[in-house]
Write an enzyme that holds these catalytic residues in place. Sequence first.
Site, PDB file in Angstrom:
ATOM      1  N   VAL A 174       0.818  -1.212   0.000  1.00 31.48           N
ATOM      2  CA  VAL A 174       0.000   0.000   0.000  1.00 31.48           C
ATOM      3  C   VAL A 174       0.857   1.270   0.000  1.00 31.48           C
ATOM      4  CG1 VAL A 174      -1.884  -1.229   1.154  1.00 31.48           C
ATOM      5  CG2 VAL A 174      -0.258   0.090   2.535  1.00 31.48           C
ATOM      6  N   LYS A 175       2.103   1.148   0.350  1.00 29.65           N
ATOM      7  CA  LYS A 175       3.062   2.273   0.353  1.00 29.65           C
ATOM      8  C   LYS A 175       2.462   3.544   0.943  1.00 29.65           C
ATOM      9  CE  LYS A 175       6.169   0.414  -3.148  1.00 29.65           C
ATOM     10  NZ  LYS A 175       5.433  -0.738  -3.699  1.00 29.65           N
ATOM     11  N   ARG A 176       1.863   3.414   2.114  1.00 30.89           N
ATOM     12  CA  ARG A 176       1.272   4.563   2.774  1.00 30.89           C
ATOM     13  C   ARG A 176       2.347   5.351   3.513  1.00 30.89           C
ATOM     14  NH1 ARG A 176      -2.270   3.095  -0.597  1.00 30.89           N
ATOM     15  NH2 ARG A 176      -4.409   2.675   0.072  1.00 30.89           N
TER      16      ARG A 176
END
Lengths: 323, 323
Positions: free
Chosen positions: B111-113
Amino acid sequence: MDRLIDAIEEKQNPSVVGLDPTEALVPPQVVASFADEVRGEVDSPEEVPAAQLAVAFYEFNRAIIDAVADIVPAVKPQIAMYEALGTNGVDVYAMTCEYAADRGLYVLGDVKRGDIGSTAAAYAHHLSGVRDADGGAVYDPWHEDAVTVNPYLGTDGITPFVDAAVDANKDIFALVRTSNPSSSELQELELADGGKVYEHVADLVERWGVETIGDHGYSRVGAVVGATHPEEGRALRNRMPHTFFLVPGYGAQGGTAADVAGMFDADGSGAIVNSSRGIIGAWRKSGRYSESMSADDALDLVADCAREAAIDMRDNLRVAVYR
Amino acid sequence: MDRLIDAIEEKQNPSVVGLDPTEALVPPQVVASFADEVRGEVDSPEEVPAAQLAVAFYEFNRAIIDAVADIVPAVKPQIAMYEALGTNGVDVYAMTCEYAADRGLYVLGDVKRGDIGSTAAAYAHHLSGVRDADGGAVYDPWHEDAVTVNPYLGTDGITPFVDAAVDANKDIFALVRTSNPSSSELQELELADGGKVYEHVADLVERWGVETIGDHGYSRVGAVVGATHPEEGRALRNRMPHTFFLVPGYGAQGGTAADVAGMFDADGSGAIVNSSRGIIGAWRKSGRYSESMSADDALDLVADCAREAAIDMRDNLRVAVYR
């Protein structure tokens, strides 16, 4: 960026309301009022609190949107607050964007996405929507006019968003100098060739937009520059003449109208300032809330206080910016 | 990271299957087979293609998960592919995670949040779920065992994820050196104090995990290190002794088993290698696909080819890594 700038000029208000609801920001009687409505619609009893809070977020947001739609040009829902509730929350994020867009507001989706090129191209459908197999009708599931993006992966992670923005007449905002305390750990590192990491990113961002400069002189690739860094913001304003700024960190995070004044250009354009908790949570500091209020009365209070706070912010910015 | 390492040891396979479906990767007859099912469930005709593709993604993913569940320890759905379809897609992302978790797989949500602290705390509910008002039952809407995060905002954007990972016995992976061509623009900048930006980030990541080192000697804070940078990966392996690596970029992006070998430790642990298109799109290169196949036969082909490709990858990695 022309649509946003036109909206700001029309309202004479360079501010955006951050729709970042949390459980603490929604009056408890509003949440409680949806207990029965939700119970029949969830797959498991454990899901009830999340589903109930999601519905409450939507009603809370609608009350605020209705209260400020005639005075602010834009809203900025922060998708993290909705993802925190799972897919129920994400549905409400999209519904909130749609409701705000229907009320004529520019919707800035604060999603801070970023990945390698092929993956960024998938995320860019936030802006471009989904086209049917015949290339005909476009379904726009997210209803965003712009999204925020993360620059850590470099140009090929940004280009798909720029292309989608051009195609859909929308915009993006790339993180340059964020408002949080530890932003310095990476963004302020000194480079061997001179300058700092965030200045190098600033130059990349200015370049990413260069083919997309609109009628007002700003490109479709904006920059996120925190209100908590007034001097750096002023220097970035000069360094990035075609880059519009989204300025978070006003209000609850400590930034003032004087702090952000230098991030505007000589014409009083070039930036939009966000406040979230200072507006949507203004009811908590009003002294007018009581636990015995009905849910409807509590939502009315939320709306009234949000409107008052939004007007205060507008008026403070007008004094500081429209010199 | 112990749960992931145990799963890798059990399967003797340090690889993860990227569940990154796109329209081009799903046989068209599979998509077509859901036309009627979807039509009654959407709010508008424009929504049909997105809803139909979302259902097709889910069936495609289930076929692949069933085909590889006994040979791989983990799957990594890339949420961008699902967000591209709007909320229909996000629902299928969560359903895919749940299905994979039910099959006993470790689910790495790509998700590379990343955001400021208070917002990162909201995103961290991806790992911690939603607790009811009494602090009792926890609803886990996302079914992820780990998520990827972006380091651009520094420590206060990461700490909430670390705390949630500790509480929930889960993990995170922070971007350090990504696999894409323009990753060099920011990550390879030389710093005035010596070293490069990604090396500085590597030191931060190693530090973020230091309180969370598990039985196998690795912390709950992993690093994303692209297979396309073998020499840098080898150096990072030495620089980050307690940091487990997630290695994307194998296969379709160009990385080989030899390229990734240096990212493992002397015991053959310390990394897991991802392949997405190389496995889930293997059917397209099989020479066994025909447009006249039924949807069921096409899904069987997808599954068979994914299994063969996953076994190939496993065996190649075993030779290169388990020296």
